[in-house]
Write a protein that holds these residues in place. Structure first.
Motif, short mmCIF file in Angstrom:
data_model
loop_
_atom_site.label_atom_id
_atom_site.label_comp_id
_atom_site.label_asym_id
_atom_site.label_seq_id
_atom_site.Cartn_x
_atom_site.Cartn_y
_atom_site.Cartn_z
N TRP A 12 69.60 -42.51 14.13
CA TRP A 12 70.45 -42.51 12.93
C TRP A 12 71.26 -43.82 12.86
O TRP A 12 71.84 -44.25 13.83
CB TRP A 12 71.44 -41.33 12.95
CG TRP A 12 70.78 -39.99 12.82
CD1 TRP A 12 70.62 -39.06 13.79
CD2 TRP A 12 70.23 -39.46 11.64
NE1 TRP A 12 69.98 -37.95 13.31
CE2 TRP A 12 69.73 -38.17 11.94
CE3 TRP A 12 70.08 -39.90 10.32
CZ2 TRP A 12 69.11 -37.34 11.03
CZ3 TRP A 12 69.47 -39.07 9.41
CH2 TRP A 12 68.99 -37.81 9.76
N THR A 15 74.17 -45.78 10.30
CA THR A 15 75.09 -45.59 9.16
C THR A 15 75.02 -46.80 8.24
O THR A 15 75.16 -47.95 8.67
CB THR A 15 76.53 -45.42 9.66
OG1 THR A 15 76.59 -44.27 10.53
CG2 THR A 15 77.49 -45.22 8.49
N LYS A 27 76.92 -43.22 4.90
CA LYS A 27 76.03 -42.11 5.24
C LYS A 27 74.94 -42.59 6.20
O LYS A 27 74.65 -43.79 6.27
CB LYS A 27 75.42 -41.52 3.98
CG LYS A 27 74.52 -42.46 3.21
CD LYS A 27 73.93 -41.76 1.99
CE LYS A 27 73.01 -42.70 1.22
NZ LYS A 27 72.41 -42.04 0.03
N SER A 69 64.34 -38.04 7.28
CA SER A 69 65.39 -37.64 8.23
C SER A 69 64.91 -36.64 9.27
O SER A 69 65.56 -36.47 10.31
CB SER A 69 66.57 -37.05 7.44
OG SER A 69 66.15 -35.91 6.70
N ARG A 125 70.47 -32.14 13.53
CA ARG A 125 71.67 -31.73 14.28
C ARG A 125 72.49 -32.93 14.75
O ARG A 125 73.69 -32.82 14.94
CB ARG A 125 71.26 -30.88 15.46
CG ARG A 125 70.68 -29.52 15.06
CD ARG A 125 70.36 -28.69 16.29
NE ARG A 125 69.84 -27.38 15.92
CZ ARG A 125 69.48 -26.43 16.80
NH1 ARG A 125 69.62 -26.68 18.11
NH2 ARG A 125 69.02 -25.28 16.39
N THR A 126 71.84 -34.03 14.96
CA THR A 126 72.55 -35.21 15.46
C THR A 126 72.95 -36.18 14.34
O THR A 126 73.44 -37.27 14.61
CB THR A 126 71.68 -35.95 16.47
OG1 THR A 126 70.45 -36.37 15.82
CG2 THR A 126 71.34 -35.07 17.66
N LYS A 127 72.72 -35.79 13.10
CA LYS A 127 73.01 -36.69 11.98
C LYS A 127 74.52 -36.84 11.81
O LYS A 127 75.25 -35.85 11.71
CB LYS A 127 72.40 -36.12 10.70
CG LYS A 127 72.63 -37.01 9.49
CD LYS A 127 71.98 -36.42 8.26
CE LYS A 127 72.20 -37.31 7.05
NZ LYS A 127 71.57 -36.74 5.83
N PRO A 128 75.05 -38.05 11.78
CA PRO A 128 76.49 -38.25 11.55
C PRO A 128 76.89 -37.77 10.15
O PRO A 128 76.09 -37.75 9.22
CB PRO A 128 76.68 -39.76 11.68
CG PRO A 128 75.48 -40.24 12.43
CD PRO A 128 74.36 -39.32 12.05
N LEU A 129 78.16 -37.37 10.03
CA LEU A 129 78.66 -36.88 8.76
C LEU A 129 78.81 -38.04 7.77
O LEU A 129 79.11 -39.18 8.13
CB LEU A 129 80.02 -36.19 8.95
CG LEU A 129 80.01 -34.92 9.80
CD1 LEU A 129 81.42 -34.40 9.99
CD2 LEU A 129 79.12 -33.85 9.18
N THR A 130 78.61 -37.70 6.49
CA THR A 130 78.85 -38.69 5.43
C THR A 130 80.35 -38.84 5.23
O THR A 130 81.09 -37.86 5.12
CB THR A 130 78.18 -38.22 4.12
OG1 THR A 130 76.76 -38.09 4.34
CG2 THR A 130 78.45 -39.21 2.99
N GLU A 131 80.83 -40.11 5.17
CA GLU A 131 82.26 -40.39 5.07
C GLU A 131 82.56 -41.23 3.83
O GLU A 131 81.73 -42.01 3.38
CB GLU A 131 82.75 -41.16 6.31
CG GLU A 131 82.66 -40.38 7.60
CD GLU A 131 83.14 -41.19 8.79
OE1 GLU A 131 83.60 -40.58 9.75
OE2 GLU A 131 83.06 -42.44 8.73
#
Length: 434
Positions: free
Chosen positions: A87, A89, A106, A119, A125-131
């Motif tokens: 992943w 960003t 994202k 994806s 499960r390891t995908k970082p959250l969208t900020e």
């Protein structure tokens, strides 16, 4: 099917026949029979990411798949020879170039740090959250903010309207606030502009009233009234027929600057008796009463009698009987001589005292004679028009004035003979002729 949407099998809305197809770095065996499900297999390995799309017609029989990885055993450790997925960003562009904005960060799945893939290869499960992040918080450059134009000062003939101009600046997540003009660009938007430049309808334009014709008591003030139309830059003089005659303003009016002060030098002056109205027999003689003022030089100046209305008139007779002797008897006309007079001639002056003359003859039976008594001879001349002359008063015409501040330029340009300029700049044009 690659991620680039390039179809290798059953493309362009056509169904390929069973057979072997070379793509993705290997050979795929496509099998399709009448009573068995379709089958696609390859020995591998593939050299690109492939996506399989299933088009159903009828009942879904289900999907089954198998795959294998090559393995290498080295010092009791197992290494999988394949691609690296992780992943990463990425950020969107900022929503504002200054004054505070937002961007979205994202995660995307990359293969071998360079190729974006589905994806599912990286594991949800390891995908970082969208900020959402703040960006470009530096203040924006100051700029001029122009308001709405105001109401025009004139409905026609050219007016002006203005608007408010402010120097504003937007800072970190704040509304525009007013700042010093020095922070804004040198060139500013227009703050005043012309409006309603069309000519006005014709209308009457009265000039100023002239001075009162009398310094005291009742007098008359006059003014000029002309038809005009205001243009965008000049006033146009129009023929009077273009304006409504019923609404034309008055051109003169009565004026009273004040009551006239009492003149101590005014007096009633009695003239001398006139000649008897008859040359013989009973007659009447008369005298006149005049309103007069004795000037500094001692000369009497006669005024209209209303000027002495506040002075009491002397209680004296203005006429009395007179008799210059018996008249000759008519029945002895043919035998006795007598004096006969012609009518009086015209007076030599109209005022101030003149002389009238006539011819007097001694006649007998219509012929010249010497038999008349000399002391009975009628006068051959007499005073006449003994009333005092009114001294002319030299005064400037009160209506001859300048109506504009630029009238002194009219004689310099030689346009005093023009009807409009000659009237509106009467005083300047009169001085020029002195």
């Amino acid at each position: 099917n690659r991620l680039a949407k390039k179809y290798y099998l059953t493309k362009d809305w056509t169904i390929d026949w069973p057979g072997k197809f070379h793509f993705g770095g290997t050979i795929f065996d496509y099998q399709r029979s009448f009573n068995l499900p379709e089958r696609l297999s390859a020995a591998g390995p593939t050299n690109e990411t492939l996506v399989f799309e299933i088009l159903l017609q009828g009942k879904n029989p289900g999907i089954a798949w198998q795959y294998t990885f090559s393995k290498m055993i080295n010092e009791n450790k197992i290494f999988t020879k394949g691609h690296n997925y992780l992943w990463v960003t990425v950020q969107s562009d900022c929503s504002a170039t200054c004054g505070g904005g937002h961007l979205i960060a994202k995660a995307v799945c990359l293969q071998d740090h360079r190729t974006r893939v589905n994806s599912s290869f990286c594991g949800p499960r390891t995908k970082p959250l969208t900020e959402t992040k703040i960006c470009n918080t530096n203040p924006c450059p100051a700029y001029w903010l122009a308001g709405e134009w105001g109401v025009c000062s004139q409905t026609c003939g050219g007016g002006e309207q203005s608007r408010q101009i402010q120097c504003v600046q937007r800072k970190n997540f704040q509304k525009e606030e007013i700042v010093a003009h020095a922070l804004c660009p040198v060139s500013t938007p227009a703050q005043i502009q012309t409006c309603n430049n069309q000519d006005c309808p014709p209308e009457w334009s009265p000039g100023p009233w002239s001075q009162c014709s009398k310094s005291c008591g009742r007098g008359v003030a006059k003014r000029d009234v002309f038809c005009k139309s205001m243009g965008s830059s000049i006033m146009k003089i129009l023929p009077e027929s273009m304006c409504d005659s019923e609404t034309k303003p008055e051109m003169q009016q009565m004026c009273v600057l004040g009551r006239c002060p009492k003149n101590e030098r005014l007096q009633w002056v009695i003239s001398a008796w006139s000649e008897c109205s008859a040359t013989c027999g009973p007659g009447i003689r008369r005298r006149e009463m005049q309103c007069s003022e004795k000037s500094i030089g001692g000369k009497l100046i006669t005024f209209p009698q209303r000027r002495c209305r506040n002075l009491k008139k002397p209680n004296i007779d203005m006429e009395e009987p007179c008799n210059r002797g018996m008249c000759p008897l008519h029945h002895v006309y043919n035998r006795v001589s007598g004096w006969y007079s012609s009518p009086w001639q015209q007076c030599t002056v109209t005022c101030g005292g003149g002389v009238q003359t006539r011819t007097v003859q001694c006649l007998r039976q219509g012929q010249p004679s010497t038999g008349c008594l000399p002391h009975q001879k009628p006068a051959i001349s007499r005073a006449c028009n003994t009333n005092f002359c009114v001294a002319p008063e030299k005064r400037d015409d009160p209506s001859c004035v300048d109506f504009f501040t630029w009238c002194h330029l009219v004689p310099q340009h030689g346009v005093c003979n023009h009807k409009f300029y000659g009237k509106q700049c009467c005083k300047s044009c009169t001085r020029k002729n002195l």
